[in-house]
Design an enzyme around this catalytic site. Structure first.
Site, PDB file in Angstrom:
ATOM      1  N   ARG A 566       0.999  -1.097   0.109  1.00 21.94           N
ATOM      2  CA  ARG A 566      -0.011  -0.095   0.020  1.00 21.94           C
ATOM      3  C   ARG A 566       0.766   1.298   0.081  1.00 21.94           C
ATOM      4  O   ARG A 566       1.866   1.232   0.627  1.00 21.94           O
ATOM      5  CB  ARG A 566      -0.892   0.036   1.249  1.00 21.94           C
ATOM      6  CG  ARG A 566      -1.837  -1.135   1.331  1.00 21.94           C
ATOM      7  CD  ARG A 566      -2.898  -1.247   0.340  1.00 21.94           C
ATOM      8  NE  ARG A 566      -3.615  -0.050   0.706  1.00 21.94           N
ATOM      9  CZ  ARG A 566      -5.161  -0.116   0.295  1.00 21.94           C
ATOM     10  NH1 ARG A 566      -5.397  -0.956  -0.596  1.00 21.94           N
ATOM     11  NH2 ARG A 566      -5.648   1.334  -0.080  1.00 21.94           N
ATOM     12  N   VAL A 567       0.325   2.218  -0.580  1.00 27.71           N
ATOM     13  CA  VAL A 567       1.029   3.560  -0.552  1.00 27.71           C
ATOM     14  C   VAL A 567       0.429   4.542   0.212  1.00 27.71           C
ATOM     15  O   VAL A 567       0.834   5.604   0.162  1.00 27.71           O
ATOM     16  CB  VAL A 567       1.375   4.065  -2.199  1.00 27.71           C
ATOM     17  CG1 VAL A 567       2.405   3.280  -2.692  1.00 27.71           C
ATOM     18  CG2 VAL A 567       0.144   4.354  -2.987  1.00 27.71           C
ATOM     19  N   ASP A 568      -0.839   4.110   0.666  1.00 30.48           N
ATOM     20  CA  ASP A 568      -1.676   4.989   1.385  1.00 30.48           C
ATOM     21  C   ASP A 568      -1.585   4.745   3.042  1.00 30.48           C
ATOM     22  O   ASP A 568      -0.670   3.804   3.384  1.00 30.48           O
ATOM     23  CB  ASP A 568      -3.167   5.175   1.009  1.00 30.48           C
ATOM     24  CG  ASP A 568      -3.690   3.790   1.184  1.00 30.48           C
ATOM     25  OD1 ASP A 568      -3.078   2.899   1.472  1.00 30.48           O
ATOM     26  OD2 ASP A 568      -4.896   3.547   0.523  1.00 30.48           O
ATOM     27  N   ASP A 569      -2.348   5.073   3.837  1.00 28.54           N
ATOM     28  CA  ASP A 569      -2.190   5.057   5.358  1.00 28.54           C
ATOM     29  C   ASP A 569      -3.087   3.678   5.818  1.00 28.54           C
ATOM     30  O   ASP A 569      -3.924   3.620   6.700  1.00 28.54           O
ATOM     31  CB  ASP A 569      -2.701   6.107   6.080  1.00 28.54           C
ATOM     32  CG  ASP A 569      -1.796   7.084   5.834  1.00 28.54           C
ATOM     33  OD1 ASP A 569      -0.740   7.168   5.623  1.00 28.54           O
ATOM     34  OD2 ASP A 569      -2.258   8.578   5.653  1.00 28.54           O
TER      35      ASP A 569
END
Ligand code: WTA
Length: 698
Positions: A566-569
């Site tokens: 994942r590149v988000d939180d």
């Protein structure tokens, strides 16, 4: 080891490629692999399917894949109409097979498939299979927590059970479009409940039975169900979990907030708890066994539009509030069934077992709907994979002659640690295809799974997809082409993945970037329940024109896709999606916690672990008791699976002058890359970093 290339296999592939169509988009590089241009490269570790496997596979060659893929992209309407015509439609869909707008600049995001088509998912899963003559085939082999505790249901028996519950639901007033929350462990009653809802057009929302009362209440308050279905307790391994107590607390919370619930159907799970010891609220609570079996075993189907909602499933995002992912009926049906068939090379003689819980999307699409739509025999397992010992999975595989086994990398890694003897003690000769889902599978786990579990004869389908996508998006097709351990390989039919850079420009060829999807596919989610704006903002605004997945991705020189996380939180713990913001808001609800910042950190078994930095309120000192109580707060607010692995006391958090927490620095500290902190001069107070480092092992 079989990870080395066999020349004869290679030559066969080259031969099969001699009439390859050119320019099949991003996957045309597959040609190069097959033609041997890149075989010299050591790190590729191509693993070829055996000739025997390929010859019997639905997709026997790269060529066949490329042809079908090209067709699915050039003529999605024609391709998917053909797939859809294998199902029962009371009325065929309208002239427009699909409509879509994925471009926020052109107006409201909208996706529709088979609109105007009238069908019913439960009918297609059960009645249709029975009418085809397979009514006495086993639909579900159920295996309880205790070895030897089991049961079976044929398609006819399953239909009768589903109809009884459907009739009861109608009796208590559940109508088409009403929500029903299901909070059950992996009893047969869980798929039965899902199917009963879909039979009458009700919208189910299954909540994983590991979620806390708080999380359950939040979901109940959001979708306001007519009925909650649960059971009194369940045994998992050597533990008993009192589910009804959790539901009671959730319903109390929901009532306090103005959402009282009238009916709570409770299954008496006798092997875990007798009804006499169960807390009960007269008038609201009803024993399943007292009412459901008294209902007729046939129930007329509620015919619905392909675009009528089928279910809601809450998932984590980058804010504290879970998102109600909404799936509709027709496209979901066609897509889950088609992906199941091809990605597992499913044949009617297979026995299929997916270890996922129906509380997650994997259990929806590939425990319940996908297999039943194919008339498959599926194992449903109530227990824990390491109980009574680490050989349980293979015991079950031998017992039911499982031929397709689908699980998560975290389980593979944990079993790998226990040693090969737990595997080799069992025959496993029925196995033919292995699957992986939920997180990237690291090459060493892949190899162990392939070599030890599958004895080097079973292709591994490493399926990349999401709650939002409803079904597999990037996945191997067993037998079709050589695999690379750790790569999810190529897109499924009809799926157009693209990799974009920071600015949202598509990057061609070998590259890394953000994974997006261009154009819709039938089982794409249609909205976030009650919040279409959030749907548009979260998924369609970062890179206008595309669906943004939240994942990072690399495409190698041969066109193989490698998911990088994942590149988000959002962090991925044992294949469970957890929003860092959810854990943070649970932590700060603790009276002694002033602020919290949560990051993911590499974890040997879980893939990612949860690492929490906490700032305490003035004059409170960090202690072992406080640590435990903080963790307990998260367990109570979300569920045990979200408990932080590490609490790091942080007298201050690294923030920019505008007050934004610099997670990049926290991630480095969490993974102990202390000499790679980078530039800290933009921090409002750089000295907090030194403080944090001092407290690393506190
Ligand atoms: C991750 C689970 C790598 C990914 C089906 C995605 C994977 C998130 C894979 C969705 C895979 C899932 N390889 N990563 N084969 N499968 N993921 O919604 O980060 O629970 O975005 O759906 O899991 O998780 P979800």
């Amino acid at each position: 080891s079989t990870t080395t290339l066999k020349t004869s296999d290679h030559l066969r592939h080259v031969e099969s490629m001699s009439t390859l169509p050119s320019g099949a988009g991003p996957i045309s590089r597959l040609n190069a692999v097959i033609l041997g241009e890149s075989l010299a490269s050591e790190e590729d570790h191509l693993v070829f399917p055996s000739e025997a496997f390929s010859m019997q596979a639905h997709v026997p060659s790269p060529q066949k894949y490329l042809e079908t893929y090209a067709r699915s992209i050039e003529d999605p309407a024609g391709f998917w109409s053909e797939m859809a015509s294998g199902f029962f439609w009371k009325e065929r869909w309208g002239p427009q097979v699909y409509a879509e707008n994925l471009d926020i600049r052109k107006g409201k995001i909208n996706i529709e498939w088979f609109k105007g088509g009238i069908t019913n998912l439960c009918y297609n899963c059960l009645d249709r299979i029975i009418e085809s003559g397979d009514g006495d085939k086993i639909a579900i082999f159920w295996e309880g927590n205790e070895p030897g505790f089991d049961g079976t249901l044929t398609y006819k028996q399953l239909l009768a059970r589903v109809c009884q519950l459907a009739n009861w639901l109608k009796d208590v007033g559940v109508r088409k479009g009403d929500a029903v929350v299901i909070y059950l462990p992996m009893l047969m009653e869980l798929p039965i409940s899902m199917l009963a809802c879909s039979r009458i057009g009700a919208v189910h929302s299954v909540v994983f039975a590991g979620f806390s009362a708080e999380s359950l209440a939040q979901r109940i308050m959001d979708c306001k169900p007519k009925v909650v279905i649960t059971c009194n307790a369940v045994r998992r391994g050597s533990k008993i979990i009192y589910l009804k107590d959790i539901v009671d607390a959730a319903l109390a919370e929901s009532a306090r907030n103005g959402n009282p619930l009238d009916v709570c159907l409770t299954y008496e799970n006798e092997s875990a708890m007798k009804r006499e010891s169960t807390k009960w609220q007269e008038g609201r609570d009803i024993w399943w066994q007292d009412v459901v079996p008294k209902h007729p075993t046939t129930c007329a189907v509620e015919w619905v539009d392909a675009e009528d909602p089928l279910f809601l499933l809450y998932t984590s995002g980058s804010t504290g509030k879970p998102k109600g992912v909404l799936h509709t009926t027709g496209g979901y049906m066609v897509y889950t069934a088609t992906t199941f068939k091809y990605a597992f090379d499913y044949k009617p003689s297979d026995v299929y077992w997916c270890t996922a819980d129906c509380g997650w999307i994997t259990g929806h699409s590939y425990v319940t709907y996908g297999p039943l739509l194919n008339g498959a025999t599926a194992v449903v397992f109530e227990g824990a994979p390491n109980y009574p010992d680490a050989g349980r999975c293979w015991d079950i595989v031998d017992k039911f002659k499982v031929s397709i086994f689908y699980t998560a990398p975290t389980l593979v890694r944990s079993l790998m640690r226990e040693g090969d003897q737990y595997v080799t003690r069992y025959s496993r000769k029925s196995l033919r295809v292995l699957g992986s889902v939920g997180e990237p599978i690291n090459p060493s786990a892949w190899r162990w799974y392939f070599n030890v579990v599958g004895e080097s004869r079973c292709p591994i389908s490493d399926t990349w997809w999401q709650t939002e996508t409803g079904g597999f998006m990037i996945t191997p097709l067993p037998g079709a082409w050589p695999q690379k351990p750790g790569s999810a390989t190529f897109p499924f039919f009809g799926v157009q993945p693209v990799i974009v850079d920071e600015k949202g420009a598509e990057i061609e060829g070998e590259c890394s970037g953000y994974l997006c999807v261009k154009s819709s596919w039938p089982s794409a989610f249609r909205t976030l329940y009650g919040d279409h704006e959030r749907y548009e903002a979260t998924y369609f605004s970062a890179f206008p024109g595309y669906y943004f997945t939240g994942d990072g991705c690399t495409r190698d020189k041969d066109g193989y896709y490698w998911l990088t996380g994942r590149v988000d939180d959002v962090i991925n713990v044992s294949g469970h999606r957890i929003g860092t913001a959810e854990v943070e808001s649970a932590l700060v609800s603790h009276p002694q916690c002033a602020e919290a910042a949560v990051v993911g950190v590499e974890h040997e078994v879980k893939g990612q672990g949860i690492y929490a930095f906490v700032t305490l309120v003035e004059s409170v000192l960090y202690s072992e008791d406080l640590r435990r109580s903080l963790i307990l707060t998260v367990r109570n607010q979300i569920g045990a699976f979200a408990a932080p692995d590490k609490i790091h006391w942080a007298p201050g958090l690294p923030k920019t002058r505008s007050g934004k927490i610099m997670r990049r620095i926290l991630r480095k500290i969490a993974s102990r890359q202390l000499d790679e902190l980078g530039d800290t001069s933009t921090l409002a107070d750089p000295s907090v970093v030194d403080e944090l480092i001092k407290l690393v092992d506190c």
